[in-house]
Write an enzyme that holds these catalytic residues in place. Structure first.
Site, PDB file in Angstrom:
ATOM      1  CE  LYS A   1      -1.808   2.792   3.388  1.00 24.73           C
ATOM      2  NZ  LYS A   1      -1.853   3.994   1.926  1.00 24.73           N
TER       3      LYS A   1
ATOM      4  CB  CYS B   1      13.683   8.437   7.287  1.00 25.08           C
ATOM      5  SG  CYS B   1      14.114   7.808   6.519  1.00 25.08           S
TER       6      CYS B   1
ATOM      7  CD  GLU C   1      10.783  12.638  10.831  1.00 25.34           C
ATOM      8  OE1 GLU C   1       9.882  12.099  11.564  1.00 25.34           O
ATOM      9  OE2 GLU C   1      11.674  11.759  10.432  1.00 25.34           O
TER      10      GLU C   1
ATOM     11  CD  GLU D   1      13.565   3.712   7.945  1.00 22.05           C
ATOM     12  OE1 GLU D   1      13.817   5.107   8.308  1.00 22.05           O
ATOM     13  OE2 GLU D   1      13.117   4.282   6.695  1.00 22.05           O
TER      14      GLU D   1
HETATM   15  P1  ADP Z   1       4.164  11.183   7.165  1.00 22.83           P
HETATM   16  O1  ADP Z   1       5.313   9.439   6.271  1.00 22.83           O
HETATM   17  O2  ADP Z   1       3.637  11.940   5.984  1.00 22.83           O
HETATM   18  O3  ADP Z   1       4.253  11.735   8.894  1.00 22.83           O
HETATM   19  P2  ADP Z   1       2.586   7.952   8.016  1.00 22.83           P
HETATM   20  O4  ADP Z   1       3.734   8.238   8.620  1.00 22.83           O
HETATM   21  O5  ADP Z   1       1.046   8.845   8.524  1.00 22.83           O
HETATM   22  O6  ADP Z   1       2.932  10.331   6.969  1.00 22.83           O
HETATM   23  O7  ADP Z   1       2.450   7.863   6.653  1.00 22.83           O
HETATM   24  C1  ADP Z   1       2.803   6.166   5.937  1.00 22.83           C
HETATM   25  C2  ADP Z   1       2.254   5.426   5.110  1.00 22.83           C
HETATM   26  O8  ADP Z   1       0.901   5.238   6.615  1.00 22.83           O
HETATM   27  C3  ADP Z   1       0.926   6.037   4.422  1.00 22.83           C
HETATM   28  O9  ADP Z   1       1.262   4.764   3.392  1.00 22.83           O
HETATM   29  C4  ADP Z   1      -0.323   5.874   5.560  1.00 22.83           C
HETATM   30  O10 ADP Z   1      -1.003   6.436   4.685  1.00 22.83           O
HETATM   31  C5  ADP Z   1      -0.766   4.960   6.123  1.00 22.83           C
HETATM   32  N1  ADP Z   1      -0.937   4.577   7.873  1.00 22.83           N
HETATM   33  C6  ADP Z   1      -1.383   5.841   7.669  1.00 22.83           C
HETATM   34  N2  ADP Z   1      -2.216   5.927   8.916  1.00 22.83           N
HETATM   35  C7  ADP Z   1      -1.825   3.921   9.468  1.00 22.83           C
HETATM   36  C8  ADP Z   1      -2.406   3.961  10.433  1.00 22.83           C
HETATM   37  N3  ADP Z   1      -3.565   3.705  11.207  1.00 22.83           N
HETATM   38  N4  ADP Z   1      -2.012   2.256   9.818  1.00 22.83           N
HETATM   39  C9  ADP Z   1      -1.818   1.710   9.455  1.00 22.83           C
HETATM   40  N5  ADP Z   1      -0.922   2.797   7.674  1.00 22.83           N
HETATM   41  C10 ADP Z   1      -1.049   3.952   7.816  1.00 22.83           C
END
Ligand code: ADP
Length: 504
Positions: free
Chosen positions: A188, A296, A397, A262
């Site tokens: 995904k 990151c 961050e 990660e």
């Molecule tokens: P960012 O890198 O912008 O901080 P996130 O870490 O929230 O974003 O998102 C990284 C990935 O995790 C994206 O593919 C997002 O759709 C997905 N994501 C966001 N919330 C959840 C959740 N509760 N459970 C699983 N995947 C999530």
């Protein structure tokens, strides 16, 4: 898969309609729901993708399971390696189109995405070679008349959840070792950057992988949550923020899915007075302004020895003021826009916090005033001084082009400040003293330490975080282990009847 004419990054007014790959078929979400991917340079939508719901996630996981229990499970390791090599060759042939899709989705420089796409085959070739070398062990006979051996079996169905900053690179770091180990995948991508992964899925079909081995579903956090929560997913491989990573671990824990994580960082770039200051200044710029700081391992804290503070800052500030912002497709551009609106607002918000916390904005500090940048999400390269390590801007961050400068007096203080963070992803050390460089590297709590360089990544070098920066390692031989379960098999070589009430 795209149903309108193939769109390149230059033809950005056209909105392409994309579909997900589930069990070898290109499909919409059962609900018919879609969302748009916005090009952060033009500010316009350029792709429309399905939003997968519970039924779609379930279907993808079932297809991955069926492939694992079926033809993929029967494919020899050598043949898995061959198929992975075919995919590698197709990636190399299509690197330009993949790079353009990625740049159009997230605004990162085409120059950088091109170089990333060209390096992806390294990951697939390396792990293709490991597929048939993923050996078990035969421990010396553990007891009289007992023979034992171990097998490394695939962990099973893997849910790979990706962030928006380098979708295909971060996916390859999961897919290549996982396929080599014999796993199947439901991938995904992030909601902001789904297109490159869907384009990649077209290559998966061409490479001849059996249907269901690699499925790609699209959608936002809720789709990711549904994937992590699915009881038939054996492992979640996640890259993203620490906050979301913790949620994913909790969701996966309910059904004991394995996780590799990660996550975020607040990495120090430490410059000692004895360093080559011109090289260090260049490394500091690479650490925080490359990729618009959206990486990151960004070296977001510059720790500089007090006696060279002004001299180094002059070099870094001069370079920062001349960074050429613009169209990420243009080869001359050095910094593209921020990937999407919420991220832009977050970066701007942190600069406000910096001002309130008493920091000084030495360079930048806001939206680019250049009228040529009016449509895009351009934030100036920003340098903050008068920062102390306890400020939020030094602890949290930001994921943008914002550098916090913190002076130190001696090595001991540098190490203390460097480690005074909840994160532990990367660190840079700039010095011409060999003994010091290793001494400090050993004491920094971070997964990757760069000596007289910064922002290095390689397919055969383990990568991951200490502390709240992650769990497990990607890349290198240990990465394939993270996609296996070790099974121990005991064989009784004797004909005797043993005491049934005593542990063997
Ligand atoms: P960012 O890198 O912008 O901080 P996130 O870490 O929230 O974003 O998102 C990284 C990935 O995790 C994206 O593919 C997002 O759709 C997905 N994501 C966001 N919330 C959840 C959740 N509760 N459970 C699983 N995947 C999530």
């Amino acid at each position: 898969m795209t149903t309108t004419a193939n769109v390149t990054g230059n033809d950005r007014a056209v909105v392409t309609r994309q579909h997900m790959l589930i069990g070898g078929e290109w499909v919409d979400a059962v609900s018919g729901e879609t969302s748009e991917s916005i090009n952060p340079y033009s500010g316009r939508a350029w792709a429309q993708v399905p939003v997968a719901g519970a039924e779609d996630v379930d279907r993808a996981v079932k297809q991955a399971r069926a492939a694992l229990d079926g033809v993929w499970g029967q494919t020899s390791a050598l043949d898995r390696g061959r198929m992975i090599r075919r995919l590698s060759a197709l990636i190399a042939e299509n690197a330009e189109a993949l790079a353009e899709a990625e740049t159009t989705d997230n605004g990162k420089l085409l120059r950088e995405m091109r170089s990333q796409m060209k390096s992806l085959p390294d990951w697939f070739d390396y792990f293709a070679g490991l597929a048939d070398k993923n050996e078990g062990t035969t421990p010396p006979d553990p007891k009289p008349n007992m023979f034992a051996y171990t097998r490394r079996e695939p962990v099973g169905v893997v849910g790979a959840i990706l962030p928006w900053n380098s979708p295909l690179l971060l996916m390859s770091m999961k897919l290549a070792p996982g396929l080599a180990a014999g796993c199947t995948f439901v991938v995904k991508p992030a909601e902001q950057t789904p297109v490159s992964t869907l384009k990649f899925a077209e290559l998966v079909e061409k490479a001849g992988f059996p249907p269901g081995v690699i499925n790609v579903i699209t959608g936002a956090g809720e789709t990711g949550r549904l994937l992590a929560a699915h009881p038939d997913v054996d492992k979640i491989a996640f890259t993203g923020s620490t906050e979301t990573g913790i949620k994913v671990i909790k969701t996966a824990a309910d059904h004991m899915a394995r996780v590799t994580m990660e996550l975020g960082g607040k990495s120090p770039n430490i410059v000692f007075a004895d360093a080559d200051l011109a090289a260090a200044a260049n490394g500091v710029v690479a650490g925080i302004f490359a990729a618009t700081g959206q990486t990151c391992v960004a070296g977001s804290r510059l720790l500089v020895q007090r006696e060279v503070h002004d001299q180094l800052l002059e070099l870094v500030a001069t370079r920062a003021r001349t960074i050429k912002m613009g169209d990420p497709l243009d080869a001359q551009t050095e910094m593209g826009p921020i990937a999407f609106r919420e991220q832009f607002d977050k970066v701007a918000g942190y600069v406000d916090i910096a001002r309130r916390e008493g920091a000084t904005v030495l360079v930048g500090g806001g939206r680019s005033p250049d009228p040529a940048h009016a449509d895009g999400l351009f934030f100036q390269p920003t340098i903050l001084t008068d920062v102390t390590n306890d400020m939020r801007i030094a602890q949290e961050e930001i994921f943008g082009p914002v550098l916090s400068v913190i002076p130190f007096d001696d090595e001991e203080e540098a190490i203390r400040i460097a480690n005074d963070t909840q994160y532990g992803l990367g660190a840079g050390i700039w010095t011409n003293n060999v003994a010091r460089s290793h001494r400090v590297a050993h004491r920094i709590k971070a997964g990757s330490v760069f000596i007289n360089t910064y922002r290095m990544l390689g397919f055969n070098v383990p990568f991951g975080g200490f502390k709240r920066s992650g769990l497990g390692r990607e890349n290198g031989i240990e990465a394939i282990r993270a996609y296996t379960e070790t099974k121990s098999i005991w064989v009784n070589l004797s004909e005797e009847t043993r005491d049934p009430f005593v542990l063997g």
